[in-house]
Design a protein around this motif. Structure first.
Motif, PDB file in Angstrom:
ATOM      1  N   ALA A 221     -29.065  -5.238 -22.074  1.00 34.44           N
ATOM      2  CA  ALA A 221     -29.697  -4.238 -21.215  1.00 34.44           C
ATOM      3  C   ALA A 221     -31.208  -4.398 -21.339  1.00 34.44           C
ATOM      4  CB  ALA A 221     -29.290  -2.849 -21.635  1.00 34.44           C
ATOM      5  N   PHE A 222     -31.911  -4.167 -20.257  1.00 31.97           N
ATOM      6  CA  PHE A 222     -33.327  -4.445 -20.252  1.00 31.97           C
ATOM      7  C   PHE A 222     -34.102  -3.669 -21.311  1.00 31.97           C
ATOM      8  CE2 PHE A 222     -33.867  -6.815 -16.235  1.00 31.97           C
ATOM      9  CZ  PHE A 222     -34.800  -7.705 -16.724  1.00 31.97           C
ATOM     10  N   CYS A 223     -33.663  -2.426 -21.580  1.00 36.86           N
ATOM     11  CA  CYS A 223     -34.515  -1.581 -22.417  1.00 36.86           C
ATOM     12  C   CYS A 223     -34.206  -1.614 -23.912  1.00 36.86           C
ATOM     13  CB  CYS A 223     -34.464  -0.150 -21.913  1.00 36.86           C
ATOM     14  SG  CYS A 223     -35.240  -0.043 -20.306  1.00 36.86           S
ATOM     15  N   HIS A 224     -33.123  -2.257 -24.274  1.00 38.99           N
ATOM     16  CA  HIS A 224     -32.744  -2.216 -25.684  1.00 38.99           C
ATOM     17  C   HIS A 224     -33.730  -2.924 -26.603  1.00 38.99           C
ATOM     18  CE1 HIS A 224     -28.219  -1.205 -25.302  1.00 38.99           C
ATOM     19  NE2 HIS A 224     -29.003  -0.396 -24.625  1.00 38.99           N
ATOM     20  N   ASP A 225     -34.316  -2.162 -27.500  1.00 36.41           N
ATOM     21  CA  ASP A 225     -35.158  -2.739 -28.553  1.00 36.41           C
ATOM     22  C   ASP A 225     -36.351  -3.527 -28.047  1.00 36.41           C
ATOM     23  OD1 ASP A 225     -33.619  -1.660 -30.523  1.00 36.41           O
ATOM     24  OD2 ASP A 225     -32.297  -3.393 -30.634  1.00 36.41           O
ATOM     25  N   PHE A 226     -36.490  -3.552 -26.789  1.00 37.21           N
ATOM     26  CA  PHE A 226     -37.544  -4.302 -26.152  1.00 37.21           C
ATOM     27  C   PHE A 226     -38.917  -3.794 -26.614  1.00 37.21           C
ATOM     28  CE2 PHE A 226     -39.761  -4.649 -21.871  1.00 37.21           C
ATOM     29  CZ  PHE A 226     -40.120  -5.951 -22.087  1.00 37.21           C
ATOM     30  N   GLN A 237     -41.695 -11.664 -13.217  1.00 39.52           N
ATOM     31  CA  GLN A 237     -41.775 -12.514 -12.033  1.00 39.52           C
ATOM     32  C   GLN A 237     -40.425 -12.578 -11.318  1.00 39.52           C
ATOM     33  OE1 GLN A 237     -43.421 -16.769 -10.875  1.00 39.52           O
ATOM     34  NE2 GLN A 237     -41.497 -16.848 -11.939  1.00 39.52           N
ATOM     35  N   TRP A 238     -40.415 -12.214 -10.044  1.00 35.39           N
ATOM     36  CA  TRP A 238     -39.186 -12.198  -9.228  1.00 35.39           C
ATOM     37  C   TRP A 238     -38.111 -11.347  -9.909  1.00 35.39           C
ATOM     38  CZ3 TRP A 238     -42.387 -13.733  -6.208  1.00 35.39           C
ATOM     39  CH2 TRP A 238     -42.626 -15.011  -5.746  1.00 35.39           C
ATOM     40  N   ILE A 239     -38.487 -10.188 -10.413  1.00 35.64           N
ATOM     41  CA  ILE A 239     -37.533  -9.330 -11.116  1.00 35.64           C
ATOM     42  C   ILE A 239     -37.221  -8.065 -10.314  1.00 35.64           C
ATOM     43  CG2 ILE A 239     -37.196  -7.902 -13.191  1.00 35.64           C
ATOM     44  CD1 ILE A 239     -36.991 -10.885 -13.733  1.00 35.64           C
ATOM     45  N   LEU A 240     -38.264  -7.371  -9.892  1.00 31.35           N
ATOM     46  CA  LEU A 240     -38.044  -6.012  -9.388  1.00 31.35           C
ATOM     47  C   LEU A 240     -37.177  -5.968  -8.132  1.00 31.35           C
ATOM     48  CD1 LEU A 240     -41.553  -4.489 -10.174  1.00 31.35           C
ATOM     49  CD2 LEU A 240     -39.431  -4.292 -11.479  1.00 31.35           C
ATOM     50  N   GLU A 246     -34.413   3.202  -9.130  1.00 32.53           N
ATOM     51  CA  GLU A 246     -34.156   3.790 -10.455  1.00 32.53           C
ATOM     52  C   GLU A 246     -34.231   2.718 -11.548  1.00 32.53           C
ATOM     53  OE1 GLU A 246     -30.487   6.084 -12.482  1.00 32.53           O
ATOM     54  OE2 GLU A 246     -30.535   6.094 -10.289  1.00 32.53           O
ATOM     55  N   GLY A 247     -33.602   1.568 -11.264  1.00 32.13           N
ATOM     56  CA  GLY A 247     -33.613   0.460 -12.223  1.00 32.13           C
ATOM     57  C   GLY A 247     -35.031  -0.055 -12.449  1.00 32.13           C
ATOM     58  N   CYS A 248     -35.806  -0.161 -11.361  1.00 28.19           N
ATOM     59  CA  CYS A 248     -37.188  -0.652 -11.474  1.00 28.19           C
ATOM     60  C   CYS A 248     -38.022   0.295 -12.334  1.00 28.19           C
ATOM     61  CB  CYS A 248     -37.842  -0.767 -10.090  1.00 28.19           C
ATOM     62  SG  CYS A 248     -37.214  -2.151  -9.156  1.00 28.19           S
ATOM     63  N   LEU A 249     -37.836   1.595 -12.101  1.00 27.34           N
ATOM     64  CA  LEU A 249     -38.597   2.579 -12.891  1.00 27.34           C
ATOM     65  C   LEU A 249     -38.283   2.439 -14.373  1.00 27.34           C
ATOM     66  CD1 LEU A 249     -38.619   5.939 -10.921  1.00 27.34           C
ATOM     67  CD2 LEU A 249     -40.572   4.609 -11.722  1.00 27.34           C
ATOM     68  N   LYS A 250     -36.992   2.239 -14.660  1.00 25.91           N
ATOM     69  CA  LYS A 250     -36.567   2.091 -16.053  1.00 25.91           C
ATOM     70  C   LYS A 250     -37.259   0.868 -16.683  1.00 25.91           C
ATOM     71  CE  LYS A 250     -32.122   2.147 -18.350  1.00 25.91           C
ATOM     72  NZ  LYS A 250     -30.714   1.863 -18.158  1.00 25.91           N
ATOM     73  N   ILE A 251     -37.221  -0.226 -15.954  1.00 21.59           N
ATOM     74  CA  ILE A 251     -37.817  -1.473 -16.473  1.00 21.59           C
ATOM     75  C   ILE A 251     -39.327  -1.302 -16.652  1.00 21.59           C
ATOM     76  CG2 ILE A 251     -38.304  -3.896 -15.916  1.00 21.59           C
ATOM     77  CD1 ILE A 251     -35.602  -3.883 -14.374  1.00 21.59           C
TER      78      ILE A 251
END
Ligand SMILES: C[S@@+](CC[C@H](N)C(=O)[O-])C[C@H]1O[C@@H](n2cnc3c(N)ncnc32)[C@H](O)[C@@H]1O
Length: 284
Positions: A221-226, A237-240, A246-251
């Motif tokens: 998951a993008f947010c784990h321990d990051f 790059q080329w992610i959002l 909602e997912g973009c805001l989280k990232i």
């Protein structure tokens, strides 16, 4: 139609044949002779080249030869050169990946998705609810094609980023390329700025096996321990485009905290660099 015509001329090797021809611009007859074409299809080739010339991949000049009828002669434009095989920045793989039979089937289901499906994206509707990334993991051929395509894209963008936008990296000591794939961009940055520590962060099956010049880290998951990487800069790059709002805001929140999460980092001026294609918006 343009996309399918593009796939066809790439399959036939037209851009490479034009590029390799000693005759420049190359005549339709010489072009037809240089590619594996059925002898009855010379005129069909001319008709195929016409919309792609109009779309900006080729230029055409009509040349009169010894009182005969004018014959079209072709050369590659800058956009056309991106179709060359083996070119480090080619879009060849992407065009094939997005135009293969499996992907094209999804387009046929688009209206049904709008009418009946509760799945977030048509891809999931066509794959029993599985996400694009889950499918990549299970399909080695698609995975290879996709990540090779990303490499081609990254080479193009990395060249521009490290030569034209060097000031973006001013003051950056360490960088994490979030969703950095197999590391092409991070390697280019690390080579251009040897004092900058670069890390690639991606899914475990993507990161596995990549142990070249860089650190690779993965979480499902993008947010784990990051937050605990301790880097001063996060690159996206080329992610959002791959996530909903909602997912973009989280990232993005996660990146902001990662680069400016404590007082020490704040002093170092953390940065989030976003590379994304945006439509030109005319504000009135
Ligand atoms: C469109 S690709 C962009 C790759 C790379 N940044 C580039 O420009 O070449 C999106 C990337 O996000 C990665 N990704 C998808 N889900 C992820 C997750 N949960 N955590 C980390 N990376 C993820 C994919 O594996 C892929 O490498």
């Amino acid at each position: 139609m343009i996309s399918m015509a593009l796939k066809c001329i790439v399959d036939l090797g037209v851009p490479d044949a034009i590029s390799k021809s000693p005759e420049q611009p190359v005549s339709l007859s010489n072009l037809a002779a240089a590619i594996p074409l059925h002898p009855s299809k010379n005129d069909a080739l001319r008709r195929l080249m016409r919309p792609l010339t109009h779309a900006g991949f080729f230029t055409t000049t009509a040349v009169l030869a010894g009182g005969e009828e004018a014959e079209d002669h072709y050369s590659l434009t800058t956009a056309g050169k991106l179709l060359l095989r083996g070119d480090s920045v080619n879009t060849l793989l992407r065009d094939r990946l997005f135009l293969d039979a499996t992907t094209m089937t999804l387009w046929g289901m688009l209206s049904a998705w709008y009418l009946y499906s509760a799945d977030a994206v048509p891809f999931e509707a066509g794959h029993d609810g599985a996400s694009f990334w889950e499918c990549m993991e299970k399909d080695p051929a698609q995975k290879k094609a996709f990540y090779e395509t990303m490499v081609g894209d990254s080479k193009l963008v990395a060249g521009v980023l490290v030569s034209e936008c060097r000031e973006v990296f001013d003051g950056v000591e360490s960088l994490v390329d979030v969703g950095g794939g197999t590391g092409t961009m991070a390697v280019a940055i690390a080579r251009a700025f040897p004092k900058l520590n670069c890390t690639v962060f991606d899914l475990p099956h993507v990161v596995a096996g990549n142990r070249g010049e860089l650190y690779y880290r993965s979480y499902t998951a993008f947010c784990h321990d990051f937050l605990f990487f301790g880097d001063t800069c996060a690159l996206l790059q080329w992610i959002l485009h791959d996530w909903d709002d909602e997912g973009c805001l989280k990232i993005l929140k996660c990146c902001r905290e990662a680069v400016a999460g404590d007082e020490e980092k704040k002093k170092k001026k953390g940065k989030v660099i976003i590379v994304v294609l945006t439509p030109k918006i005319n504000l009135t």
